[in-house]
Design a protein around this motif. Structure first.
Motif, PDB file in Angstrom:
ATOM      1  N   VAL A 285       0.838  -1.198   0.000  1.00  0.00           N
ATOM      2  CA  VAL A 285       0.000   0.000   0.000  1.00  0.00           C
ATOM      3  C   VAL A 285       0.873   1.248   0.000  1.00  0.00           C
ATOM      4  CG1 VAL A 285      -1.639   1.315   1.383  1.00  0.00           C
ATOM      5  CG2 VAL A 285      -1.960  -1.129   1.068  1.00  0.00           C
ATOM      6  N   ARG A 286       1.939   1.182   0.813  1.00  0.00           N
ATOM      7  CA  ARG A 286       2.801   2.358   0.919  1.00  0.00           C
ATOM      8  C   ARG A 286       3.522   2.638  -0.398  1.00  0.00           C
ATOM      9  NH1 ARG A 286       7.109   2.405   5.642  1.00  0.00           N
ATOM     10  NH2 ARG A 286       7.748   0.552   4.525  1.00  0.00           N
ATOM     11  N   GLU A 287       4.066   1.592  -1.019  1.00  0.00           N
ATOM     12  CA  GLU A 287       4.794   1.783  -2.268  1.00  0.00           C
ATOM     13  C   GLU A 287       3.868   2.252  -3.381  1.00  0.00           C
ATOM     14  OE1 GLU A 287       8.183   1.755  -0.898  1.00  0.00           O
ATOM     15  OE2 GLU A 287       8.092   1.758  -3.077  1.00  0.00           O
ATOM     16  N   SER A 288       2.673   1.638  -3.458  1.00  0.00           N
ATOM     17  CA  SER A 288       1.733   2.017  -4.511  1.00  0.00           C
ATOM     18  C   SER A 288       1.317   3.464  -4.336  1.00  0.00           C
ATOM     19  CB  SER A 288       0.484   1.132  -4.471  1.00  0.00           C
ATOM     20  OG  SER A 288       0.841  -0.209  -4.423  1.00  0.00           O
ATOM     21  N   ALA A 289       1.038   3.841  -3.090  1.00  0.00           N
ATOM     22  CA  ALA A 289       0.622   5.219  -2.843  1.00  0.00           C
ATOM     23  C   ALA A 289       1.753   6.174  -3.193  1.00  0.00           C
ATOM     24  CB  ALA A 289       0.200   5.387  -1.389  1.00  0.00           C
ATOM     25  N   ALA A 290       2.997   5.792  -2.854  1.00  0.00           N
ATOM     26  CA  ALA A 290       4.131   6.663  -3.161  1.00  0.00           C
ATOM     27  C   ALA A 290       4.246   6.861  -4.669  1.00  0.00           C
ATOM     28  CB  ALA A 290       5.422   6.054  -2.607  1.00  0.00           C
ATOM     29  N   ARG A 291       4.005   5.798  -5.431  1.00  0.00           N
ATOM     30  CA  ARG A 291       4.085   5.894  -6.895  1.00  0.00           C
ATOM     31  C   ARG A 291       3.016   6.863  -7.407  1.00  0.00           C
ATOM     32  NH1 ARG A 291       5.384   7.290 -10.597  1.00  0.00           N
ATOM     33  NH2 ARG A 291       5.624   6.438 -12.682  1.00  0.00           N
ATOM     34  N   LEU A 292       1.820   6.768  -6.829  1.00  0.00           N
ATOM     35  CA  LEU A 292       0.724   7.633  -7.285  1.00  0.00           C
ATOM     36  C   LEU A 292       0.963   9.087  -6.891  1.00  0.00           C
ATOM     37  CD1 LEU A 292      -2.177   5.179  -6.501  1.00  0.00           C
ATOM     38  CD2 LEU A 292      -1.512   5.990  -8.766  1.00  0.00           C
ATOM     39  N   VAL A 293       1.510   9.292  -5.674  1.00  0.00           N
ATOM     40  CA  VAL A 293       1.804  10.660  -5.233  1.00  0.00           C
ATOM     41  C   VAL A 293       2.815  11.285  -6.197  1.00  0.00           C
ATOM     42  CG1 VAL A 293       2.916  12.032  -3.420  1.00  0.00           C
ATOM     43  CG2 VAL A 293       1.283  10.238  -2.801  1.00  0.00           C
ATOM     44  N   ARG A 294       3.815  10.488  -6.561  1.00  0.00           N
ATOM     45  CA  ARG A 294       4.833  10.974  -7.499  1.00  0.00           C
ATOM     46  C   ARG A 294       4.188  11.349  -8.828  1.00  0.00           C
ATOM     47  NH1 ARG A 294       8.358   6.852  -5.983  1.00  0.00           N
ATOM     48  NH2 ARG A 294       7.922   5.693  -7.876  1.00  0.00           N
ATOM     49  N   TYR A 295       3.284  10.487  -9.277  1.00  0.00           N
ATOM     50  CA  TYR A 295       2.610  10.763 -10.548  1.00  0.00           C
ATOM     51  C   TYR A 295       1.809  12.067 -10.462  1.00  0.00           C
ATOM     52  CZ  TYR A 295      -0.577  10.412 -14.449  1.00  0.00           C
ATOM     53  OH  TYR A 295      -1.297  10.706 -15.566  1.00  0.00           O
ATOM     54  N   ALA A 296       1.135  12.269  -9.340  1.00  0.00           N
ATOM     55  CA  ALA A 296       0.328  13.491  -9.180  1.00  0.00           C
ATOM     56  C   ALA A 296       1.208  14.726  -9.231  1.00  0.00           C
ATOM     57  CB  ALA A 296      -0.433  13.441  -7.859  1.00  0.00           C
ATOM     58  N   LYS A 297       2.354  14.673  -8.542  1.00  0.00           N
ATOM     59  CA  LYS A 297       3.222  15.852  -8.492  1.00  0.00           C
ATOM     60  C   LYS A 297       3.869  16.117  -9.846  1.00  0.00           C
ATOM     61  CE  LYS A 297       2.158  16.082  -4.263  1.00  0.00           C
ATOM     62  NZ  LYS A 297       1.031  16.938  -3.908  1.00  0.00           N
ATOM     63  N   GLU A 298       4.220  15.041 -10.565  1.00  0.00           N
ATOM     64  CA  GLU A 298       4.870  15.226 -11.866  1.00  0.00           C
ATOM     65  C   GLU A 298       3.931  15.813 -12.907  1.00  0.00           C
ATOM     66  OE1 GLU A 298       7.790  11.340 -11.352  1.00  0.00           O
ATOM     67  OE2 GLU A 298       6.095  11.251 -12.721  1.00  0.00           O
ATOM     68  N   THR A 299       2.665  15.403 -12.834  1.00  0.00           N
ATOM     69  CA  THR A 299       1.758  15.748 -13.933  1.00  0.00           C
ATOM     70  C   THR A 299       0.699  16.763 -13.543  1.00  0.00           C
ATOM     71  OG1 THR A 299       0.295  13.956 -13.297  1.00  0.00           O
ATOM     72  CG2 THR A 299       1.987  13.442 -14.936  1.00  0.00           C
ATOM     73  N   GLY A 300       0.606  17.115 -12.257  1.00  0.00           N
ATOM     74  CA  GLY A 300      -0.426  18.056 -11.837  1.00  0.00           C
ATOM     75  C   GLY A 300      -1.820  17.449 -11.821  1.00  0.00           C
ATOM     76  N   THR A 301      -1.906  16.119 -11.825  1.00  0.00           N
ATOM     77  CA  THR A 301      -3.198  15.440 -11.748  1.00  0.00           C
ATOM     78  C   THR A 301      -3.677  15.437 -10.290  1.00  0.00           C
ATOM     79  OG1 THR A 301      -2.323  13.959 -13.428  1.00  0.00           O
ATOM     80  CG2 THR A 301      -4.395  13.317 -12.396  1.00  0.00           C
ATOM     81  N   SER A 302      -4.944  15.708 -10.054  1.00  0.00           N
ATOM     82  CA  SER A 302      -5.485  15.587  -8.696  1.00  0.00           C
ATOM     83  C   SER A 302      -5.918  14.145  -8.482  1.00  0.00           C
ATOM     84  CB  SER A 302      -6.690  16.495  -8.503  1.00  0.00           C
ATOM     85  OG  SER A 302      -6.357  17.800  -8.895  1.00  0.00           O
ATOM     86  N   ILE A 303      -5.499  13.577  -7.365  1.00  0.00           N
ATOM     87  CA  ILE A 303      -5.839  12.171  -7.112  1.00  0.00           C
ATOM     88  C   ILE A 303      -6.635  12.035  -5.814  1.00  0.00           C
ATOM     89  CG2 ILE A 303      -4.914   9.861  -6.699  1.00  0.00           C
ATOM     90  CD1 ILE A 303      -2.628  10.401  -8.447  1.00  0.00           C
ATOM     91  N   PHE A 304      -7.707  11.275  -5.864  1.00  0.00           N
ATOM     92  CA  PHE A 304      -8.432  10.881  -4.654  1.00  0.00           C
ATOM     93  C   PHE A 304      -8.141   9.413  -4.394  1.00  0.00           C
ATOM     94  CE2 PHE A 304     -10.967  14.487  -6.068  1.00  0.00           C
ATOM     95  CZ  PHE A 304     -11.220  15.145  -4.877  1.00  0.00           C
ATOM     96  N   LEU A 305      -7.617   9.106  -3.212  1.00  0.00           N
ATOM     97  CA  LEU A 305      -7.387   7.717  -2.834  1.00  0.00           C
ATOM     98  C   LEU A 305      -8.454   7.315  -1.827  1.00  0.00           C
ATOM     99  CD1 LEU A 305      -3.538   7.788  -2.050  1.00  0.00           C
ATOM    100  CD2 LEU A 305      -4.619   7.089  -4.178  1.00  0.00           C
ATOM    101  N   VAL A 306      -9.108   6.191  -2.057  1.00  0.00           N
ATOM    102  CA  VAL A 306     -10.056   5.685  -1.066  1.00  0.00           C
ATOM    103  C   VAL A 306      -9.303   4.740  -0.147  1.00  0.00           C
ATOM    104  CG1 VAL A 306     -12.084   4.232  -0.731  1.00  0.00           C
ATOM    105  CG2 VAL A 306     -12.025   5.895  -2.597  1.00  0.00           C
ATOM    106  N   GLY A 307      -9.515   4.859   1.171  1.00  0.00           N
ATOM    107  CA  GLY A 307      -8.871   3.944   2.108  1.00  0.00           C
ATOM    108  C   GLY A 307      -9.888   3.431   3.103  1.00  0.00           C
ATOM    109  N   HIS A 308      -9.862   2.122   3.374  1.00  0.00           N
ATOM    110  CA  HIS A 308     -10.779   1.583   4.385  1.00  0.00           C
ATOM    111  C   HIS A 308     -10.193   1.781   5.764  1.00  0.00           C
ATOM    112  CE1 HIS A 308     -13.467  -0.007   1.488  1.00  0.00           C
ATOM    113  NE2 HIS A 308     -12.482  -0.648   0.885  1.00  0.00           N
TER     114      HIS A 308
END
Ligand code: TYD
Ligand code: MG
Length: 460
Positions: free
Chosen positions: A193-216
């Motif tokens: 979970v941590r690695e996947s989230a880190a990858r997505l955070v990186r993607y958001a910062k690189e591209t300016g995409t807004s990301i919503f992550l759902v977490g239980h």
């Protein structure tokens, strides 16, 4: 080639150890370490902690940094925009947590529906089939054309797809189902979970995409396993609400772009989540007349004052160790307040069971609740209702003093608007500016107190 190694990771705080041990040194919780095999990063893969592309960073004085106002988009769901601090920020990562079934998927689908054609969006689902999502979107009455979905759980393939498709808003439902090829641990485990989230955070910062992550959220309140996610994302929003109640509260637990503890109020209907723009009314239960054990307080969650009812039940205990139960309130705080009530208010409740509940499933974290909690307890103890249309707030100190709380006037105005006739408030919170009308706002009389005993005299 480097060997893969085994690590023991705490489910609560994410601390890593080389050997198993019973208690986590970092957070002190027992039996939370689980074993993970950490594969060496593949050649060319980004280092575990660094950001990709950060080849050579340079030191710059802040005066030379070009500032730009963060680009915000109003989603069009007022209560959500409020919790986000005035809209969604470009390139931000927002974690939306909450119990299963509370409405996270529903809300985010509605977000994409509200954005519609304005921003290109992509809904990535690792939990529900595309058919289920389509059926829900139809039921919510959303326009289907702008809604685009992807059923995928591998983070590398999600990022590939996103890079080709270039959405401006990405929803990942849920982060617990996402896994990365760089690790062999099972999906849903802390390191995945941590690695996947880190990858997505990186993607958001690189591209300016807004990301919503759902977490239980797990039973004990942490977002399953990775508390560490809270550090990585820009904002953490939690869904709260009572089982069986149709009201849902969305609270900003952390927000880099707005006020924390900001509260959005929704009601679940057959057409999804509806906004409740004036929520004060729903936290007051409808009594036909004055009832013992009930007091009304003005709390201020985030940037908005709210009228909330506190209920107390005080009853002779048959136990050697009487029960103190606090719902929506901190347990230790209640114990402390009862001690102050005994010492400085002369009410002997040490042999009584005391139950305190905040109506409507809301959790009150600020100390302004102290005085109303004690008034409710005392009222139930004496079995005598408090005066009608009375409202109170104020922090109670250990020596029985009543301390001021922030934004007193704003709270008083909210109470006056809702037709309350008398307010018991800390002295420093009473309005000062107009000498003539010192103890009135509209029709509401304001009684300023400095000590707990004065407050109790008023309701005697
Ligand atoms: P959901 O968004 O699936 O919860 P989560 O993603 O947080 O697990 O919420 C589903 C619940 O909401 C489910 O119990 C049914 C209810 N619901 C409604 O009452 N009305 C609706 O219009 C929708 C879509 C769901
Ligand atoms: Mg869901």
């Amino acid at each position: 080639m480097a060997k893969s190694k085994t690590a023991y990771v705490c489910n609560q705080c994410g601390a890593e150890y080389t050997k198993w041990q019973g208690q986590c040194d970092a957070c002190g919780v027992w039996n939370t370490l689980s074993e993970f095999v950490i594969e060496p990063a593949r050649p060319g893969a980004v280092k575990r902690t660094g950001y990709a592309g950060a080849a050579q960073a340079k030191i710059v004085p802040l005066t030379e940094v070009a500032t730009e106002a963060e680009a915000r988009t109003r989603i069009g769901i007022g209560e959500l925009d409020r919790v986000l601090g005035g809209g969604m920020v470009e390139g931000s990562v927002v974690l939306v947590g909450g119990d299963p079934g509370i409405g996270k998927s529903t809300l985010l689908l509605q977000v994409l529906g509200a954005l519609g054609e304005r921003l290109r969006s992509l809904y990535v689902s690792g939990e529900e089939s595309l058919a289920q999502i389509a059926a829900r979107a139809q039921r919510l009455g959303l326009a289907l054309e702008p809604l685009r979905c992807l059923a995928e759980t591998c983070v590398e393939r999600i990022v590939d797809n996103a890079q080709k498709d270039a959405p401006r808003v990405l929803v990942i439902d849920s982060i617990q189902t996402i896994w990365t090829e760089t690790l062999t641990a099972a999906p849903g485990s802390v390191s995945q979970v941590r690695e996947s989230a880190a990858r997505l955070v990186r993607y958001a910062k690189e591209t300016g995409t807004s990301i919503f992550l759902v977490g239980h959220v797990t039973k004990d309140g942490g977002i399953a396993g990775p508390r560490v996610l809270e550090h990585m994302v820009d904002a953490v929003l939690y869904f709260e609400g009572e089982v069986g109640s149709r009201f849902r509260l969305l609270r900003a637990f952390k927000n880099r772009f707005g006020a924390v503890n900001e509260l959005g109020v929704f009601a679940m209907s057959d057409k999804g989540l509806r906004e409740v723009p004036n929520p004060s009314a729903i936290f007051l239960s409808a009594h036909t007349g004055p009832t013992p054990g009930s007091a009304v307080m003005v709390t201020r969650e985030g940037t908005r004052p709210l009228l909330v009812e506190v209920q107390a039940l005080v009853d002779q205990s048959s136990l050697g160790n009487p029960r103190r139960v606090a719902l929506g309130l901190e347990q230790n705080r209640l114990a402390m307040l009862l001690a102050v009530l005994h010492r400085h208010g002369g009410a002997a409740v040490y042999d009584q069971d005391v139950f305190v509940n905040i109506v409507g499933g809301i959790r009150v974290q600020e100390t302004a609740a102290d005085l109303p909690v004690l008034l409710a307890v005392l009222s139930s103890f004496r079995d005598r209702p408090l005066p009608d249309k009375l409202v109170a707030f104020g922090e109670v100190g250990l020596s029985g003093e009543i301390r001021p709380v922030p934004n007193g006037e704003e709270r008083l105005r909210e109470a006056a608007t809702h037709g309350f006739l008398k307010a018991i408030v800390p002295k420093a919170n009473a309005p000062k500016h107009s000498k003539l009308n010192q103890n009135k706002i509209g029709e509401m009389e304001i009684v300023a107190v400095e000590r707990l005993s004065e407050a109790l005299d008023i309701v005697r």
